[in-house]
Design a protein around this motif. Sequence first.
Motif, mmCIF file in Angstrom:
data_model
loop_
_atom_site.group_PDB
_atom_site.id
_atom_site.type_symbol
_atom_site.label_atom_id
_atom_site.label_comp_id
_atom_site.label_asym_id
_atom_site.label_seq_id
_atom_site.Cartn_x
_atom_site.Cartn_y
_atom_site.Cartn_z
ATOM 1 N N VAL A 39 35.395 46.804 40.661
ATOM 2 C CA VAL A 39 34.327 46.091 41.517
ATOM 3 C C VAL A 39 33.352 44.807 40.937
ATOM 4 N N GLU A 40 33.209 45.048 38.805
ATOM 5 C CA GLU A 40 32.342 44.505 39.023
ATOM 6 C C GLU A 40 33.175 43.231 38.329
ATOM 7 N N ASP A 41 34.632 43.233 38.831
ATOM 8 C CA ASP A 41 35.243 41.989 38.301
ATOM 9 C C ASP A 41 35.359 41.133 39.432
ATOM 10 N N LEU A 42 35.698 41.675 40.705
ATOM 11 C CA LEU A 42 35.236 41.323 41.346
ATOM 12 C C LEU A 42 33.955 40.703 41.736
ATOM 13 N N LEU A 43 33.028 40.974 41.628
ATOM 14 C CA LEU A 43 31.893 40.421 41.853
ATOM 15 C C LEU A 43 32.026 39.182 40.707
ATOM 16 N N PHE A 44 32.232 39.191 39.725
ATOM 17 C CA PHE A 44 32.302 37.671 38.911
ATOM 18 C C PHE A 44 32.742 36.709 39.513
ATOM 19 N N LEU A 45 34.566 37.359 40.060
ATOM 20 C CA LEU A 45 35.423 35.988 41.070
ATOM 21 C C LEU A 45 34.093 35.530 41.792
ATOM 22 N N ILE A 46 34.380 36.632 42.948
ATOM 23 C CA ILE A 46 32.578 36.446 44.132
ATOM 24 C C ILE A 46 31.980 35.053 43.384
ATOM 25 N N VAL A 47 31.194 35.901 42.213
ATOM 26 C CA VAL A 47 30.184 34.201 41.443
ATOM 27 C C VAL A 47 30.963 33.131 41.796
ATOM 28 N N ASP A 48 31.637 32.976 40.998
ATOM 29 C CA ASP A 48 32.972 31.727 40.338
ATOM 30 C C ASP A 48 33.560 31.166 41.948
ATOM 31 N N ASP A 49 33.677 31.242 43.070
ATOM 32 C CA ASP A 49 34.313 31.173 44.526
ATOM 33 C C ASP A 49 33.581 30.427 45.358
ATOM 34 N N GLY A 50 33.732 29.610 45.094
ATOM 35 C CA GLY A 50 32.517 28.433 46.019
ATOM 36 C C GLY A 50 32.951 28.466 47.640
ATOM 37 N N ARG A 51 34.614 29.310 47.970
ATOM 38 C CA ARG A 51 34.350 29.763 49.491
ATOM 39 C C ARG A 51 33.502 30.651 50.000
ATOM 40 N N ILE A 52 33.327 31.050 48.933
ATOM 41 C CA ILE A 52 32.318 33.025 49.647
ATOM 42 C C ILE A 52 31.603 32.892 48.914
ATOM 43 N N ASN A 53 31.057 32.331 47.521
ATOM 44 C CA ASN A 53 29.958 32.423 46.608
ATOM 45 C C ASN A 53 28.206 32.782 47.553
ATOM 46 N N GLN A 54 28.226 31.921 48.722
ATOM 47 C CA GLN A 54 26.956 31.491 49.520
ATOM 48 C C GLN A 54 27.097 32.491 50.636
ATOM 49 N N SER A 55 27.904 33.674 50.599
ATOM 50 C CA SER A 55 27.507 34.291 51.723
ATOM 51 C C SER A 55 26.850 35.857 50.897
ATOM 52 N N PHE A 56 26.406 35.701 49.337
ATOM 53 C CA PHE A 56 26.788 36.668 49.013
ATOM 54 C C PHE A 56 24.869 36.552 47.817
ATOM 55 N N ARG A 57 24.484 35.482 48.410
ATOM 56 C CA ARG A 57 23.031 34.934 48.497
ATOM 57 C C ARG A 57 22.662 35.612 48.275
ATOM 58 N N GLY A 58 21.271 36.785 48.076
ATOM 59 C CA GLY A 58 20.664 37.221 47.953
ATOM 60 C C GLY A 58 20.495 38.391 48.499
ATOM 61 N N VAL A 59 22.080 39.253 48.311
ATOM 62 C CA VAL A 59 22.781 39.939 48.137
ATOM 63 C C VAL A 59 22.559 40.869 46.762
ATOM 64 N N ASN A 60 21.984 42.269 46.786
ATOM 65 C CA ASN A 60 21.138 43.445 46.176
ATOM 66 C C ASN A 60 22.610 43.570 45.054
#
Length: 139
Positions: A39-60
């Motif tokens: 899950v930690e590695d997934l979070l790093f991948l999400i941050v680098d993925d322009g297709r979805i990273n904006q959907s996770f802004r402001g997430v705790n």
Amino acid sequence: MIFIFVMTGLMTGCQTSTTSQSPDLYDQLGQRSGIAVIVEDLLFLIVDDGRINQSFRGVNVEQFHRLLTDQLCELSGGPCHYTGRSMRELHADMAITDTQFNALTENLILAMEQNRVPTGAQNRLLRKLIPLYPDIRNL
């Protein structure tokens, strides 16, 4: 969605049937500690993925990590208990697209590959996640 079913079908077709001697999914994912790393590695991948990273802004991030770890732990047969909101409630106002759903799934697969999770175990986890699709997409 189509990507998920095609990839799962392709990967599943290459796997031999499981026997009672094969390790359970929870163990193959590395138990709770291994799932937490995935899950930690997934979070790093999400941050680098322009297709979805904006959907996770402001997430705790800490809460997201804990809840997703618990959810995957429970789904894989581990002793954890997911205490977060239902997938339908959680994603109700997000208007998740198939592209976003598939992007997150691709990143989960990459995170599992980075952690040397066997392909068969990856497929077994994905099969457990597929039923969540209608609730995440709010279909």
